[in-house]
Design an enzyme around this catalytic site. Sequence first.
Site, PDB file in Angstrom:
ATOM      1  N   ASP A  31       0.806  -1.224   0.000  1.00  0.00           N
ATOM      2  CA  ASP A  31       0.000   0.000   0.000  1.00  0.00           C
ATOM      3  C   ASP A  31       0.842   1.280   0.000  1.00  0.00           C
ATOM      4  O   ASP A  31       0.319   2.367   0.226  1.00  0.00           O
ATOM      5  CB  ASP A  31      -0.923   0.024   1.225  1.00  0.00           C
ATOM      6  CG  ASP A  31      -2.040  -0.988   1.085  1.00  0.00           C
ATOM      7  OD1 ASP A  31      -2.343  -1.380  -0.058  1.00  0.00           O
ATOM      8  OD2 ASP A  31      -2.603  -1.391   2.119  1.00  0.00           O
TER       9      ASP A  31
ATOM     10  N   HIS B  39      29.309   7.789  -8.700  1.00  0.00           N
ATOM     11  CA  HIS B  39      27.896   7.751  -8.323  1.00  0.00           C
ATOM     12  C   HIS B  39      27.692   6.947  -7.033  1.00  0.00           C
ATOM     13  O   HIS B  39      26.732   6.193  -6.904  1.00  0.00           O
ATOM     14  CB  HIS B  39      27.050   7.180  -9.472  1.00  0.00           C
ATOM     15  CG  HIS B  39      26.944   8.120 -10.632  1.00  0.00           C
ATOM     16  ND1 HIS B  39      26.506   7.740 -11.878  1.00  0.00           N
ATOM     17  CD2 HIS B  39      27.229   9.445 -10.734  1.00  0.00           C
ATOM     18  CE1 HIS B  39      26.522   8.792 -12.698  1.00  0.00           C
ATOM     19  NE2 HIS B  39      26.972   9.830 -12.021  1.00  0.00           N
TER      20      HIS B  39
ATOM     21  N   ASP C 277      27.999  15.426  -2.313  1.00  0.00           N
ATOM     22  CA  ASP C 277      27.277  16.014  -3.448  1.00  0.00           C
ATOM     23  C   ASP C 277      25.806  15.928  -3.075  1.00  0.00           C
ATOM     24  O   ASP C 277      25.206  14.841  -3.105  1.00  0.00           O
ATOM     25  CB  ASP C 277      27.579  15.219  -4.728  1.00  0.00           C
ATOM     26  CG  ASP C 277      26.952  15.853  -5.980  1.00  0.00           C
ATOM     27  OD1 ASP C 277      26.059  16.709  -5.839  1.00  0.00           O
ATOM     28  OD2 ASP C 277      27.367  15.466  -7.085  1.00  0.00           O
TER      29      ASP C 277
ATOM     30  N   ASP D  53      22.304  21.842  -6.566  1.00  0.00           N
ATOM     31  CA  ASP D  53      23.235  20.732  -6.835  1.00  0.00           C
ATOM     32  C   ASP D  53      24.630  21.207  -6.451  1.00  0.00           C
ATOM     33  O   ASP D  53      25.279  21.905  -7.230  1.00  0.00           O
ATOM     34  CB  ASP D  53      23.142  20.364  -8.321  1.00  0.00           C
ATOM     35  CG  ASP D  53      24.052  19.207  -8.695  1.00  0.00           C
ATOM     36  OD1 ASP D  53      24.631  18.576  -7.784  1.00  0.00           O
ATOM     37  OD2 ASP D  53      24.184  18.936  -9.903  1.00  0.00           O
TER      38      ASP D  53
ATOM     39  N   HIS E 164      34.645  13.240 -16.001  1.00  0.00           N
ATOM     40  CA  HIS E 164      33.267  13.713 -16.257  1.00  0.00           C
ATOM     41  C   HIS E 164      33.275  15.138 -16.797  1.00  0.00           C
ATOM     42  O   HIS E 164      34.316  15.787 -16.862  1.00  0.00           O
ATOM     43  CB  HIS E 164      32.402  13.583 -14.993  1.00  0.00           C
ATOM     44  CG  HIS E 164      32.878  14.361 -13.800  1.00  0.00           C
ATOM     45  ND1 HIS E 164      32.746  15.732 -13.683  1.00  0.00           N
ATOM     46  CD2 HIS E 164      33.474  13.954 -12.653  1.00  0.00           C
ATOM     47  CE1 HIS E 164      33.216  16.116 -12.511  1.00  0.00           C
ATOM     48  NE2 HIS E 164      33.687  15.064 -11.871  1.00  0.00           N
TER      49      HIS E 164
ATOM     50  N   HIS F  97      26.265  21.195 -16.098  1.00  0.00           N
ATOM     51  CA  HIS F  97      25.015  20.925 -16.824  1.00  0.00           C
ATOM     52  C   HIS F  97      24.028  22.012 -16.449  1.00  0.00           C
ATOM     53  O   HIS F  97      24.200  22.711 -15.458  1.00  0.00           O
ATOM     54  CB  HIS F  97      24.478  19.540 -16.424  1.00  0.00           C
ATOM     55  CG  HIS F  97      24.432  19.314 -14.939  1.00  0.00           C
ATOM     56  ND1 HIS F  97      23.392  19.721 -14.159  1.00  0.00           N
ATOM     57  CD2 HIS F  97      25.337  18.761 -14.071  1.00  0.00           C
ATOM     58  CE1 HIS F  97      23.634  19.409 -12.891  1.00  0.00           C
ATOM     59  NE2 HIS F  97      24.821  18.831 -12.802  1.00  0.00           N
TER      60      HIS F  97
ATOM     61  N   HIS G  70      19.492  17.699 -13.738  1.00  0.00           N
ATOM     62  CA  HIS G  70      20.090  17.835 -15.074  1.00  0.00           C
ATOM     63  C   HIS G  70      18.960  18.400 -15.928  1.00  0.00           C
ATOM     64  O   HIS G  70      18.122  17.663 -16.433  1.00  0.00           O
ATOM     65  CB  HIS G  70      20.586  16.487 -15.614  1.00  0.00           C
ATOM     66  CG  HIS G  70      21.830  16.024 -14.894  1.00  0.00           C
ATOM     67  ND1 HIS G  70      22.612  14.987 -15.331  1.00  0.00           N
ATOM     68  CD2 HIS G  70      22.440  16.476 -13.781  1.00  0.00           C
ATOM     69  CE1 HIS G  70      23.641  14.818 -14.504  1.00  0.00           C
ATOM     70  NE2 HIS G  70      23.549  15.707 -13.547  1.00  0.00           N
TER      71      HIS G  70
ATOM     72  N   GLU H  44      31.497  22.208 -12.014  1.00  0.00           N
ATOM     73  CA  GLU H  44      31.861  21.153 -11.074  1.00  0.00           C
ATOM     74  C   GLU H  44      33.069  20.312 -11.478  1.00  0.00           C
ATOM     75  O   GLU H  44      32.938  19.112 -11.710  1.00  0.00           O
ATOM     76  CB  GLU H  44      30.665  20.240 -10.830  1.00  0.00           C
ATOM     77  CG  GLU H  44      29.948  19.731 -12.083  1.00  0.00           C
ATOM     78  CD  GLU H  44      28.793  18.786 -11.748  1.00  0.00           C
ATOM     79  OE1 GLU H  44      29.039  17.814 -11.013  1.00  0.00           O
ATOM     80  OE2 GLU H  44      27.677  19.018 -12.220  1.00  0.00           O
TER      81      GLU H  44
ATOM     82  N   TYR I 165      40.055  12.575  -9.230  1.00  0.00           N
ATOM     83  CA  TYR I 165      39.811  11.293  -8.543  1.00  0.00           C
ATOM     84  C   TYR I 165      41.012  10.397  -8.795  1.00  0.00           C
ATOM     85  O   TYR I 165      41.256  10.011  -9.945  1.00  0.00           O
ATOM     86  CB  TYR I 165      38.524  10.651  -9.086  1.00  0.00           C
ATOM     87  CG  TYR I 165      37.386  11.655  -9.164  1.00  0.00           C
ATOM     88  CD1 TYR I 165      36.558  11.893  -8.071  1.00  0.00           C
ATOM     89  CD2 TYR I 165      37.201  12.424 -10.327  1.00  0.00           C
ATOM     90  CE1 TYR I 165      35.554  12.859  -8.129  1.00  0.00           C
ATOM     91  CE2 TYR I 165      36.201  13.390 -10.395  1.00  0.00           C
ATOM     92  CZ  TYR I 165      35.387  13.601  -9.295  1.00  0.00           C
ATOM     93  OH  TYR I 165      34.403  14.565  -9.364  1.00  0.00           O
TER      94      TYR I 165
ATOM     95  N   ARG J 225      35.684  16.983  -5.538  1.00  0.00           N
ATOM     96  CA  ARG J 225      34.898  17.748  -6.515  1.00  0.00           C
ATOM     97  C   ARG J 225      34.392  18.990  -5.811  1.00  0.00           C
ATOM     98  O   ARG J 225      34.106  18.950  -4.610  1.00  0.00           O
ATOM     99  CB  ARG J 225      33.727  16.907  -7.050  1.00  0.00           C
ATOM    100  CG  ARG J 225      32.838  17.667  -8.025  1.00  0.00           C
ATOM    101  CD  ARG J 225      31.934  16.746  -8.868  1.00  0.00           C
ATOM    102  NE  ARG J 225      30.931  16.041  -8.092  1.00  0.00           N
ATOM    103  CZ  ARG J 225      30.990  14.759  -7.765  1.00  0.00           C
ATOM    104  NH1 ARG J 225      32.002  14.020  -8.160  1.00  0.00           N
ATOM    105  NH2 ARG J 225      30.042  14.198  -7.049  1.00  0.00           N
TER     106      ARG J 225
ATOM    107  N   GLU K 105      31.486  21.909  -6.594  1.00  0.00           N
ATOM    108  CA  GLU K 105      30.382  22.196  -7.519  1.00  0.00           C
ATOM    109  C   GLU K 105      29.537  23.345  -7.000  1.00  0.00           C
ATOM    110  O   GLU K 105      29.050  23.320  -5.872  1.00  0.00           O
ATOM    111  CB  GLU K 105      29.503  20.935  -7.658  1.00  0.00           C
ATOM    112  CG  GLU K 105      28.255  21.165  -8.483  1.00  0.00           C
ATOM    113  CD  GLU K 105      27.448  19.882  -8.716  1.00  0.00           C
ATOM    114  OE1 GLU K 105      27.497  18.989  -7.844  1.00  0.00           O
ATOM    115  OE2 GLU K 105      26.779  19.792  -9.757  1.00  0.00           O
TER     116      GLU K 105
HETATM  117  N1  GLY Z   1      24.503  15.581  -8.483  1.00  0.00           N
HETATM  118  C1  GLY Z   1      24.490  15.265  -9.838  1.00  0.00           C
HETATM  119  C2  GLY Z   1      25.497  16.004 -10.593  1.00  0.00           C
HETATM  120  O1  GLY Z   1      26.361  16.616 -10.004  1.00  0.00           O
HETATM  121  O2  GLY Z   1      25.457  16.082 -11.779  1.00  0.00           O
HETATM  122 MN    MN Z   2      25.898  18.515 -10.997  1.00  0.00          MN
HETATM  123 MN    MN Z   3      26.180  17.292  -7.998  1.00  0.00          MN
END
Ligand code: GLY
Ligand code: MN
Ligand code: MN
Length: 444
Positions: A34, A240, A257, A268, A351, A355, A362, A389, A393, A410, A412
């Site tokens: 439920d 991730h 993050d 973000d 990466h 974005h 995103h 960002e 690593y 990172r 960001e």
């Molecule tokens: N938290 C997702 C990104 O940084 O793109």
């Molecule tokens: Mn991001």
């Molecule tokens: Mn992020």
Amino acid sequence: MTSFSARRARLCQRMAPGAVAILPTAPEVSRNSDSDYPYRHDSCFYYLTGFTEPGSVLVLVAAHGSAPAQAVLFCRQKNAEREVWDGFRHGPDGAKAAFGFDAAFPIDELDTEMARLLANAPATYHALGHSAALDLQMKTWLGSVRRQARSGVTAPTVAHDLLALLDEMRLFKDDGEQALMLRAATISGQAHARAMRASRAGMFEYEIEAELLHEFRRNGAQFPAYTPIVAAGANACVLHYTVNNAQSRDGDLILIDAGCELDSYAADITRTYPVNGRFTEPQKILYELVLAAQAAALEQVRPGTIYTAIHDAAVRVLAQGMLDTGLLAKQKFGSVDDVIAERAYQQFYMHGTGHWLGLDVHDTGAYRDVHAEGKPSRALQPGMVLTVEPGIYVRPAQGVPEQFWHIGIRVEDDVLVTAAGHAILSEAAPKTVAAIEQTMRRAP
Ligand code: GLY
Ligand code: MN
Ligand code: MN
């Protein structure tokens, strides 16, 4: 006119005269027995309505001849018994009055009304190829219109992609959206500061995550905008990472993050800090490198800059730093240009540098000028919001100095493009080595 009805009017102006747009909100999703997953409306539907109830569909009819544009909502009926269990529903009449639709009907009447609304319409707009359920409904509705052909009714002959129009509209944030995004980023920045202050060596990642969630919610944010990453030590090198169940150790960096969703808009933010409040020398070297890369990238954020210039600026600084620190061997690469040409930096920076950000973390909007020859990267314009960002690593590998092994960093921020350049929305999150160590300074 609310910002929602102004957006509906603008969309109708961009549609073919007399065309009909159909936009359902997101379905409810069962978790088990439920229990449903927390309900989150569809972002495009919300953008045009401000209406957050499930079981709703928006239909827009563009103006044609002397007929004005129309916005029609289909939603759940009022239901005294269900409202006892699940809470308030506007019902069609209530929604029409509160949200300024031209007409509203119970969702149960959708099939009948669509056959009427689509009769003699020249074209349709819906999210092409996104929902098998909607495609099937379109088939049913168009079938009922076609069955009226002998009485002279014509069915639409052209199907347009609705998202091609909406995605571009959403890319440019109006004043109200900008204010909300600043607030979402400020709450999220304060949550990062709270996590820093609460951190102690030996804490589990989930204990730190709890600090973030507490700060989001106590400030009225409805959800995290995405699953938070709280990564201690080597876990930061898993891009991730979301299990957040490991114990931190003295000397670890913590990469967080995390951003909240406030009234449907996402923040973000990533920060990386030492769990014990003091950067070690190798950590500081790489942290300052990522900060310098971010500064170079941010410098590119202004109207007229090509989107890819942001990433290129970050990569150049990082690549040079990889040579200077010995992460990449100088004997092997003649210059930073070689590192870039051979993409050798991707061993440590794999990466992109950001974005679009908005209703979705995103967010929608093309990154290229799809109408220009060769589809080049597009130029930034005021009102766009994006993340910046860069990171680094370092996984253990032969030839990589051991002092840097397992460091993942990172940084960001959320950035609004303004006429003068840019504004950083996420300044509430401490960022420099000095600001982080100051935030984390313990009573003696
Ligand atoms: N938290 C997702 C990104 O940084 O793109
Ligand atoms: Mn991001
Ligand atoms: Mn992020």
